[in-house]
Scaffold this motif. Structure first.
Motif, mmCIF file in Angstrom:
data_model
loop_
_atom_site.group_PDB
_atom_site.id
_atom_site.type_symbol
_atom_site.label_atom_id
_atom_site.label_comp_id
_atom_site.label_asym_id
_atom_site.label_seq_id
_atom_site.Cartn_x
_atom_site.Cartn_y
_atom_site.Cartn_z
ATOM 1 N N MET A 97 0.843 -1.198 0.000
ATOM 2 C CA MET A 97 0.000 0.000 0.000
ATOM 3 C C MET A 97 0.882 1.254 0.000
ATOM 4 S SD MET A 97 -2.804 1.175 2.872
ATOM 5 C CE MET A 97 -3.750 -0.326 2.699
ATOM 6 N N SER A 98 0.660 2.154 -0.955
ATOM 7 C CA SER A 98 1.438 3.386 -1.041
ATOM 8 C C SER A 98 1.228 4.233 0.203
ATOM 9 C CB SER A 98 1.014 4.186 -2.275
ATOM 10 O OG SER A 98 1.623 5.452 -2.265
ATOM 11 N N LYS A 99 2.316 4.842 0.680
ATOM 12 C CA LYS A 99 2.219 5.643 1.893
ATOM 13 C C LYS A 99 1.706 7.053 1.607
ATOM 14 C CE LYS A 99 3.464 4.777 5.530
ATOM 15 N NZ LYS A 99 2.704 4.267 6.688
ATOM 16 N N ARG A 100 1.949 7.557 0.406
ATOM 17 C CA ARG A 100 1.589 8.943 0.110
ATOM 18 C C ARG A 100 0.190 9.014 -0.474
ATOM 19 N NH1 ARG A 100 3.247 13.648 2.308
ATOM 20 N NH2 ARG A 100 2.648 15.364 0.958
ATOM 21 N N PHE A 101 -0.585 9.976 -0.029
ATOM 22 C CA PHE A 101 -1.973 10.111 -0.443
ATOM 23 C C PHE A 101 -2.174 11.537 -0.937
ATOM 24 C CE2 PHE A 101 -6.613 9.315 1.096
ATOM 25 C CZ PHE A 101 -6.980 8.951 -0.184
ATOM 26 N N ALA A 102 -2.200 11.731 -2.250
ATOM 27 C CA ALA A 102 -2.419 13.065 -2.818
ATOM 28 C C ALA A 102 -3.890 13.427 -2.659
ATOM 29 C CB ALA A 102 -2.017 13.083 -4.284
ATOM 30 N N LEU A 103 -4.176 14.564 -2.041
ATOM 31 C CA LEU A 103 -5.546 14.927 -1.681
ATOM 32 C C LEU A 103 -6.252 15.773 -2.730
ATOM 33 C CD1 LEU A 103 -5.041 15.720 2.119
ATOM 34 C CD2 LEU A 103 -5.775 13.585 1.047
ATOM 35 N N ASP A 104 -5.518 16.321 -3.663
ATOM 36 C CA ASP A 104 -6.133 17.171 -4.686
ATOM 37 C C ASP A 104 -7.142 16.363 -5.510
ATOM 38 O OD1 ASP A 104 -6.493 19.524 -6.215
ATOM 39 O OD2 ASP A 104 -5.157 18.718 -7.761
ATOM 40 N N GLY A 105 -8.376 16.863 -5.581
ATOM 41 C CA GLY A 105 -9.411 16.202 -6.350
ATOM 42 C C GLY A 105 -10.123 15.066 -5.639
ATOM 43 N N LYS A 106 -9.679 14.733 -4.417
ATOM 44 C CA LYS A 106 -10.332 13.675 -3.662
ATOM 45 C C LYS A 106 -11.626 14.201 -3.024
ATOM 46 C CE LYS A 106 -7.122 10.496 -4.217
ATOM 47 N NZ LYS A 106 -6.116 11.220 -4.968
ATOM 48 N N VAL A 107 -12.413 13.285 -2.457
ATOM 49 C CA VAL A 107 -13.653 13.628 -1.768
ATOM 50 C C VAL A 107 -13.573 13.092 -0.341
ATOM 51 C CG1 VAL A 107 -16.153 13.306 -1.666
ATOM 52 C CG2 VAL A 107 -15.015 13.592 -3.884
ATOM 53 N N ALA A 108 -13.793 13.967 0.616
ATOM 54 C CA ALA A 108 -13.744 13.574 2.027
ATOM 55 C C ALA A 108 -15.065 13.887 2.712
ATOM 56 C CB ALA A 108 -12.612 14.293 2.746
ATOM 57 N N VAL A 109 -15.518 12.961 3.549
ATOM 58 C CA VAL A 109 -16.655 13.180 4.440
ATOM 59 C C VAL A 109 -16.087 13.498 5.812
ATOM 60 C CG1 VAL A 109 -18.678 12.124 5.515
ATOM 61 C CG2 VAL A 109 -18.091 11.559 3.146
ATOM 62 N N VAL A 110 -16.557 14.589 6.416
ATOM 63 C CA VAL A 110 -16.087 14.980 7.749
ATOM 64 C C VAL A 110 -17.292 15.170 8.651
ATOM 65 C CG1 VAL A 110 -14.719 16.615 9.099
ATOM 66 C CG2 VAL A 110 -14.114 16.176 6.701
ATOM 67 N N THR A 111 -17.394 14.365 9.699
ATOM 68 C CA THR A 111 -18.473 14.556 10.672
ATOM 69 C C THR A 111 -18.008 15.504 11.776
ATOM 70 O OG1 THR A 111 -17.860 12.684 12.097
ATOM 71 C CG2 THR A 111 -19.317 12.222 10.214
ATOM 72 N N GLY A 112 -18.975 16.103 12.441
ATOM 73 C CA GLY A 112 -18.630 17.097 13.459
ATOM 74 C C GLY A 112 -17.937 18.295 12.849
ATOM 75 N N ALA A 113 -18.356 18.664 11.633
ATOM 76 C CA ALA A 113 -17.644 19.677 10.848
ATOM 77 C C ALA A 113 -18.111 21.093 11.116
ATOM 78 C CB ALA A 113 -17.788 19.372 9.354
ATOM 79 N N ALA A 114 -19.036 21.284 12.047
ATOM 80 C CA ALA A 114 -19.584 22.620 12.284
ATOM 81 C C ALA A 114 -18.670 23.511 13.110
ATOM 82 C CB ALA A 114 -20.950 22.507 12.967
ATOM 83 N N GLY A 115 -17.618 22.960 13.675
ATOM 84 C CA GLY A 115 -16.720 23.772 14.489
ATOM 85 C C GLY A 115 -15.552 22.949 14.984
ATOM 86 N N GLY A 116 -14.670 23.593 15.748
ATOM 87 C CA GLY A 116 -13.580 22.898 16.407
ATOM 88 C C GLY A 116 -12.658 22.149 15.475
ATOM 89 N N ILE A 117 -12.255 20.955 15.907
ATOM 90 C CA ILE A 117 -11.313 20.152 15.138
ATOM 91 C C ILE A 117 -11.907 19.750 13.793
ATOM 92 C CG2 ILE A 117 -10.056 17.968 15.080
ATOM 93 C CD1 ILE A 117 -9.680 18.169 18.088
#
Length: 272
Positions: free
Chosen positions: A1-21
């Motif tokens: 498994m490749s260690k490097r993860f290029a984030l450009d153009g990817k899609v991320a789901v983030v919970t608890g995204a209204a504030g803080g961390i």
């Protein structure tokens, strides 16, 4: 498994995204060109996060209660319709509850576990099929400093965060064994300066005097700016690291716990 993860153009789901961390993670991902699906119960906070990110990437906002099994099960289809695919899921949503075990009702204890642990499990189960469709993908679960050490007055919170750690490590090993493209990162933030101290619930049995002392002590421990924590976490995602310790307090706790696995609180409690 490749260690490097290029984030450009990817899609991320983030919970608890209204504030803080959660908000800080979403902003750091977006700075790297990652499109984001923001999830939280706080509509106003989600709007603020989206406004701070701006129009450089695709941003969608979703009202979601991670304690609601039906809502979580339906969520992947909603995100796939909006974004086409999912590369990263950040399980950040969480709550805090103060009080000794003998002060907590069963309902109060279960409320913390239902969000902080069961929410992570539900989201992981729901999104793993989508993540496995990608050449590289990452599941990112937020544990805590209290997923390394267990402080008095944090029985429910520590139980949930230790459970997140154990679940994440076992799942990582399962995915490695099947040569899955999905990596698992578990995050252990220390004292990050967010609204968690002000927003934390306390057990109904806790006295006002105990509550005041605990809030002051808790607030003093929250030193690292959320934006700094978000950058550390996203760098860990880019590197596909299995474990990320956020802050000198988390790093110290990790070392002391290894040296004194039973008696660490004799030292750390005095420092706290």
């Amino acid at each position: 498994m490749s260690k490097r993860f290029a984030l450009d153009g990817k899609v991320a789901v983030v919970t608890g995204a209204a504030g803080g961390i959660g908000q800080a993670i979403a902003r750091s991902l977006a700075k790297r060109g990652c499109n984001v699906a923001l999830a939280d119960l706080n509509d106003e906070g989600l709007e603020q996060t989206a406004r701070l990110i701006g129009n450089s990437v695709r941003v969608t906002r979703h009202k979601l209660d991670v304690a609601n099994a039906d809502a979580v099960a339906a969520f992947p289809a909603i995100v796939k319709t909006a974004h086409g695919h999912v590369d990263i899921v950040v399980n950040n949503a969480g709550v805090a509850l103060g009080g000794r075990f003998d002060q907590l009702t069963e309902e109060e204890f279960d409320w913390v576990v239902g969000i902080n642990f069961q929410g992570v499990v539900r989201m992981s189960r729901a999104f793993l099929p989508l993540l496995k469709e990608r050449e590289q993908a990452q599941l990112v679960n937020l544990s805590s400093l209290f997923g390394i050490i267990a402080a008095p007055g944090q029985t429910a919170y520590a139980a949930a965060k230790f459970a997140v750690r154990g679940f994440s490590e076992a799942l990582r090993n399962e995915l490695l064994a099947e040569k899955s493209p999905v990596g698992v990162t578990v995050i252990h933030p220390g004292g990050v300066k967010t609204g968690i101290a002000q927003n934390a619930r306390v057990a109904a049995a806790v006295t006002e005097a105990e509550k005041a002392v605990a809030q002051v002590r808790f607030a003093k421990a929250l030193k690292m700016p959320a934006d700094e924590a978000g950058e550390i976490i996203v760098r860990g995602i880019e590197q596909r690291r299995p474990r990320v310790l956020v802050g000198s307090d988390a790093k110290l706790a990790s070392v002391v716990e290894r040296i004194m696995p039973v008696g660490y609180w004799r030292l750390l409690g005095r420092m706290a």
